[in-house]
Design a protein around this motif. Structure first.
Motif, mmCIF file in Angstrom:
data_model
loop_
_atom_site.group_PDB
_atom_site.id
_atom_site.type_symbol
_atom_site.label_atom_id
_atom_site.label_comp_id
_atom_site.label_asym_id
_atom_site.label_seq_id
_atom_site.Cartn_x
_atom_site.Cartn_y
_atom_site.Cartn_z
ATOM 1 N N LEU A 1 -6.987 1.390 -6.694
ATOM 2 C CA LEU A 1 -6.594 0.869 -5.569
ATOM 3 C C LEU A 1 -6.673 -0.716 -5.400
ATOM 4 O O LEU A 1 -6.675 -1.312 -4.205
ATOM 5 N N ALA B 1 -15.291 2.191 2.230
ATOM 6 C CA ALA B 1 -14.839 3.181 1.301
ATOM 7 C C ALA B 1 -15.730 4.345 1.169
ATOM 8 O O ALA B 1 -15.159 5.497 1.047
ATOM 9 N N ARG C 1 -16.785 -3.870 2.046
ATOM 10 C CA ARG C 1 -15.558 -3.129 1.860
ATOM 11 C C ARG C 1 -16.129 -1.735 0.865
ATOM 12 O O ARG C 1 -15.518 -0.631 1.086
ATOM 13 N N GLY D 1 -8.188 -2.638 -2.406
ATOM 14 C CA GLY D 1 -8.061 -1.769 -1.292
ATOM 15 C C GLY D 1 -6.680 -1.998 -0.172
ATOM 16 O O GLY D 1 -6.756 -1.317 0.908
ATOM 17 N N TYR D 2 -5.907 -3.029 -0.409
ATOM 18 C CA TYR D 2 -4.826 -3.279 0.292
ATOM 19 C C TYR D 2 -5.212 -3.387 1.612
ATOM 20 O O TYR D 2 -4.526 -2.609 2.667
ATOM 21 N N VAL E 1 -9.674 -1.103 4.183
ATOM 22 C CA VAL E 1 -9.944 -0.721 2.816
ATOM 23 C C VAL E 1 -10.385 0.785 3.147
ATOM 24 O O VAL E 1 -9.830 1.642 2.355
ATOM 25 N N ARG F 1 0.866 -1.056 -0.145
ATOM 26 C CA ARG F 1 0.024 -0.076 -0.053
ATOM 27 C C ARG F 1 0.724 1.398 0.285
ATOM 28 O O ARG F 1 0.565 2.215 -0.915
ATOM 29 N N LEU G 1 -16.557 6.810 -6.564
ATOM 30 C CA LEU G 1 -16.355 5.375 -6.261
ATOM 31 C C LEU G 1 -16.711 4.539 -7.420
ATOM 32 O O LEU G 1 -17.813 4.107 -7.533
ATOM 33 N N LEU H 1 -12.245 0.170 -6.989
ATOM 34 C CA LEU H 1 -11.872 -1.189 -5.960
ATOM 35 C C LEU H 1 -12.625 -2.390 -6.267
ATOM 36 O O LEU H 1 -13.499 -2.524 -6.742
ATOM 37 N N THR I 1 -7.244 2.940 3.480
ATOM 38 C CA THR I 1 -6.559 3.150 2.382
ATOM 39 C C THR I 1 -7.308 4.478 1.336
ATOM 40 O O THR I 1 -6.640 5.185 0.818
ATOM 41 N N VAL I 2 -8.658 4.159 1.486
ATOM 42 C CA VAL I 2 -9.312 5.204 0.532
ATOM 43 C C VAL I 2 -9.234 6.693 1.329
ATOM 44 O O VAL I 2 -8.795 7.434 0.529
#
Length: 271
Positions: free
Chosen positions: A87, A136, A132, A90-91, A98, A65, A147, A115, A101-102
């Motif tokens: 992404l 996000a 998830r 989402g790592y 997730v 990430r 998104l 995603l 990450t966002v």
């Protein structure tokens, strides 16, 4: 980037999804992003595949990430148009991760993200995938971040009715807050048309991968967003290979035919 500027870019990117269709090219570094911006694209996406290859590793989660976000940040900083980030999944192992990450992507100035609903063990269960997406969306509220929910149903295989599975997942993802649904791997015109009709939101299809259908045809089928994934990066790396082979085999410089002049590139990268 100020909050106002970021929101303006998010609004501009979202507005493209309400139009007749647009092409979203994928950059893999700051230089490719600058060139694509100067060509005239109103928005740019990143490509996780292209970034991985530029780092000398294969696509598919080889980069962590921190590394991916560092490259995304450089791309965002290099251009003035909206940037949406690839992404991957989402790592994170959990929905909370997730969301983190966002949030990190938002802090870098990205105004959108893809995603995926697939991990190392295949497709996530639909309920987990929805969680998830919801995480996000909570990290980047509607209207401030675009998104794009990617479903890999056509890549994963195994479903009895892949079309029905795709539509069901797409509907759940839109209900969870997705602004757009990305379905890579679908190639038949009739299937694309049916997906565009059945999915309750804009449809994103990737060109140049499984499908080589041109953008105008995809728009006529109901697709709103046509992205390229790693295709532009593949073309660039193919040019590097051809140049290397010519130099090694004959020492000639035919690969420079049509190349941008040094002085021209200098001007393009000037402040």
């Amino acid at each position: 980037m100020t909050t106002g500027a970021s929101h303006d870019k998010a609004a501009a990117l979202l507005a493209l999804h309400a139009g007749p269709g647009f092409v979203l090219p994928n950059a893999w570094d700051a230089g490719s992003a600058r060139v694509l911006e100067q060509v005239g694209f109103p928005a740019i996406a990143t490509t996780s595949a292209g970034i991985a290859w530029a780092c000398g590793v294969p696509d598919g989660g080889a980069l962590d990430r921190e590394t991916m976000l560092r490259h995304i940040g450089r791309i965002v900083a290099a251009v003035s148009v909206p940037v949406t980030a690839d992404l991957e999944a989402g790592y994170g192992e959990t929905a909370v991760e997730v969301g983190e990450t966002v949030a990190r992507a938002v802090a870098l100035g990205a105004v959108g993200a893809n995603l995926e609903d697939v991990g190392r063990d295949g497709l996530f269960g639909v309920d987990e995938a929805v969680e998830r997406i919801e995480a996000a969306r909570a990290a980047a509220p509607s209207g401030t971040f675009v998104l794009n929910a990617r479903t890999d149903t056509y890549f994963a295989g195994g479903q009895e009715d892949v079309f029905a599975e795709t539509v069901e997942r797409a509907r759940r993802y839109v209900e969870a807050g997705a602004d757009c649904v990305f379905v890579p791997g679908v190639v038949e015109d009739d299937t694309i048309r049916r997906l565009a009709d059945a999915i309750p939101g804009p449809l994103n299809v990737v060109a140049g991968l499984a499908s080589t259908t041109d953008a105008p045809t995809l728009f006529s089928l109901g697709v709103t967003r046509v992205s390229l994934g790693g295709s532009v990066a593949r073309a660039a790396l193919s040019m590097v290979e051809r140049a290397g082979r010519e130099l090694l085999d004959s020492g000639t410089l035919g690969f420079l035919d049509g190349a941008i002049a040094y002085a021209d590139l200098q001007r393009r990268f000037g402040s």
